[in-house]
Design a protein around this motif. Structure first.
Motif, PDB file in Angstrom:
ATOM      1  N   GLU A  14      -0.448 -13.682 -41.072  1.00 49.68           N
ATOM      2  CA  GLU A  14      -0.056 -13.017 -39.622  1.00 49.68           C
ATOM      3  C   GLU A  14       0.618 -14.577 -38.930  1.00 49.68           C
ATOM      4  OE1 GLU A  14       0.641 -10.481 -37.926  1.00 49.68           O
ATOM      5  OE2 GLU A  14      -0.070  -8.869 -39.225  1.00 49.68           O
ATOM      6  N   LEU A  15      -0.217 -15.462 -39.385  1.00 49.45           N
ATOM      7  CA  LEU A  15       0.020 -16.936 -38.878  1.00 49.45           C
ATOM      8  C   LEU A  15       1.457 -17.013 -39.505  1.00 49.45           C
ATOM      9  CD1 LEU A  15      -3.791 -17.722 -37.967  1.00 49.45           C
ATOM     10  CD2 LEU A  15      -2.384 -17.406 -36.536  1.00 49.45           C
ATOM     11  N   LEU A  18       4.379 -16.297 -37.651  1.00 46.41           N
ATOM     12  CA  LEU A  18       4.738 -16.506 -36.585  1.00 46.41           C
ATOM     13  C   LEU A  18       4.183 -17.847 -36.293  1.00 46.41           C
ATOM     14  CD1 LEU A  18       1.954 -14.472 -34.434  1.00 46.41           C
ATOM     15  CD2 LEU A  18       3.833 -14.362 -34.988  1.00 46.41           C
ATOM     16  N   TRP A  42      -2.930 -26.491 -28.681  1.00 52.29           N
ATOM     17  CA  TRP A  42      -2.711 -24.671 -28.708  1.00 52.29           C
ATOM     18  C   TRP A  42      -4.169 -24.641 -28.320  1.00 52.29           C
ATOM     19  CZ3 TRP A  42      -0.203 -20.194 -30.202  1.00 52.29           C
ATOM     20  CH2 TRP A  42       0.935 -20.568 -30.657  1.00 52.29           C
ATOM     21  N   LEU A  79      -4.976 -13.273 -32.280  1.00 55.23           N
ATOM     22  CA  LEU A  79      -3.198 -12.956 -32.857  1.00 55.23           C
ATOM     23  C   LEU A  79      -2.733 -12.477 -31.571  1.00 55.23           C
ATOM     24  CD1 LEU A  79      -3.561 -11.490 -36.091  1.00 55.23           C
ATOM     25  CD2 LEU A  79      -2.494 -13.573 -35.750  1.00 55.23           C
ATOM     26  N   LYS A  80      -2.931 -11.557 -30.500  1.00 54.84           N
ATOM     27  CA  LYS A  80      -2.213 -11.924 -28.842  1.00 54.84           C
ATOM     28  C   LYS A  80      -2.212 -12.685 -28.454  1.00 54.84           C
ATOM     29  CE  LYS A  80      -3.225  -8.535 -25.313  1.00 54.84           C
ATOM     30  NZ  LYS A  80      -4.415  -7.270 -24.300  1.00 54.84           N
ATOM     31  N   VAL A  82      -2.031 -16.004 -29.359  1.00 51.04           N
ATOM     32  CA  VAL A  82      -0.500 -16.786 -30.200  1.00 51.04           C
ATOM     33  C   VAL A  82       0.160 -16.416 -29.477  1.00 51.04           C
ATOM     34  CG1 VAL A  82       0.362 -17.248 -32.670  1.00 51.04           C
ATOM     35  CG2 VAL A  82      -2.512 -17.527 -32.328  1.00 51.04           C
ATOM     36  N   ARG A  83       0.767 -14.568 -29.387  1.00 52.92           N
ATOM     37  CA  ARG A  83       2.280 -14.548 -29.274  1.00 52.92           C
ATOM     38  C   ARG A  83       2.665 -14.493 -28.367  1.00 52.92           C
ATOM     39  NH1 ARG A  83      -0.606 -10.400 -32.572  1.00 52.92           N
ATOM     40  NH2 ARG A  83       0.682 -10.142 -35.167  1.00 52.92           N
ATOM     41  N   ALA A  84       0.735 -14.424 -26.977  1.00 55.56           N
ATOM     42  CA  ALA A  84       1.752 -14.327 -25.935  1.00 55.56           C
ATOM     43  C   ALA A  84       1.754 -16.052 -25.704  1.00 55.56           C
ATOM     44  CB  ALA A  84      -0.006 -14.175 -25.068  1.00 55.56           C
ATOM     45  N   LEU A  86       3.435 -18.171 -27.648  1.00 50.82           N
ATOM     46  CA  LEU A  86       3.985 -18.198 -28.244  1.00 50.82           C
ATOM     47  C   LEU A  86       5.513 -17.495 -27.234  1.00 50.82           C
ATOM     48  CD1 LEU A  86       3.858 -17.429 -31.976  1.00 50.82           C
ATOM     49  CD2 LEU A  86       4.514 -19.565 -30.700  1.00 50.82           C
ATOM     50  N   LYS A  87       5.417 -16.053 -26.362  1.00 45.25           N
ATOM     51  CA  LYS A  87       6.400 -16.305 -25.579  1.00 45.25           C
ATOM     52  C   LYS A  87       6.794 -17.128 -24.591  1.00 45.25           C
ATOM     53  CE  LYS A  87       6.117 -11.383 -26.970  1.00 45.25           C
ATOM     54  NZ  LYS A  87       6.002  -9.938 -26.022  1.00 45.25           N
ATOM     55  N   HIS A  88       5.273 -18.011 -24.113  1.00 40.02           N
ATOM     56  CA  HIS A  88       6.153 -18.581 -22.335  1.00 40.02           C
ATOM     57  C   HIS A  88       6.796 -19.657 -23.147  1.00 40.02           C
ATOM     58  CE1 HIS A  88       3.177 -16.250 -19.932  1.00 40.02           C
ATOM     59  NE2 HIS A  88       3.597 -15.742 -20.969  1.00 40.02           N
TER      60      HIS A  88
END
Length: 88
Positions: A14-15, A18, A42, A79-80, A82-84, A86-88
Motif C-alpha cells: 500500500e505504501l 502511494l 511527515w 494508511l487513511k 497518509v492518503r489524507a 497526500l491529498k493536501h
C-alpha cells in the motif's frame, strides 16, 4: 507471527503504491522514505493526526519513518492518514 508478516507485506504494498520507498523488512517494523516532502514533516503531520511513528534525526536514517506493524485497524488508520496528507 504469520499475521504480522501478512500485515507488514500488505502495508508495504500500500505504501509503495502511494509513492513511499519501503526498505525490505523481516521484522515487525518498516523503514519507509515518504514522497513529496521530508520525513520530519511527515512525522509531524502523522502525529497531528494521532498516528505515532518514529523519526530519527540522524544522518543516513533521517529520510525515513520507522513504522511499527500494529493491528489491521491501526494500519488502516495509518494508511487513511497518509492518503489524507497526500491529498493536501
Amino acid at each position: 507471527i504469520r499475521k504480522v508478516i501478512e500485515t507488514r507485506d500488505s502495508v508495504t504494498e500500500e505504501l509503495a503504491g502511494l509513492g513511499f520507498d519501503v526498505l525490505p523488512s523481516q521484522t515487525n517494523f518498516l523503514l519507509a522514505r515518504p514522497p513529496r516532502f521530508a520525513a520530519k514533516r511527515w512525522f509531524k503531520e502523522l502525529r497531528d493526526r494521532k498516528i505515532l511513528v518514529r523519526f530519527f534525526d540522524k544522518p543516513g536514517i533521517n529520510r525515513f519513518l520507522r513504522i511499527t506493524i500494529g493491528t489491521e485497524r491501526e494500519m488502516a488508520a495509518l494508511l487513511k492518514a497518509v492518503r489524507a496528507i497526500l491529498k493536501h
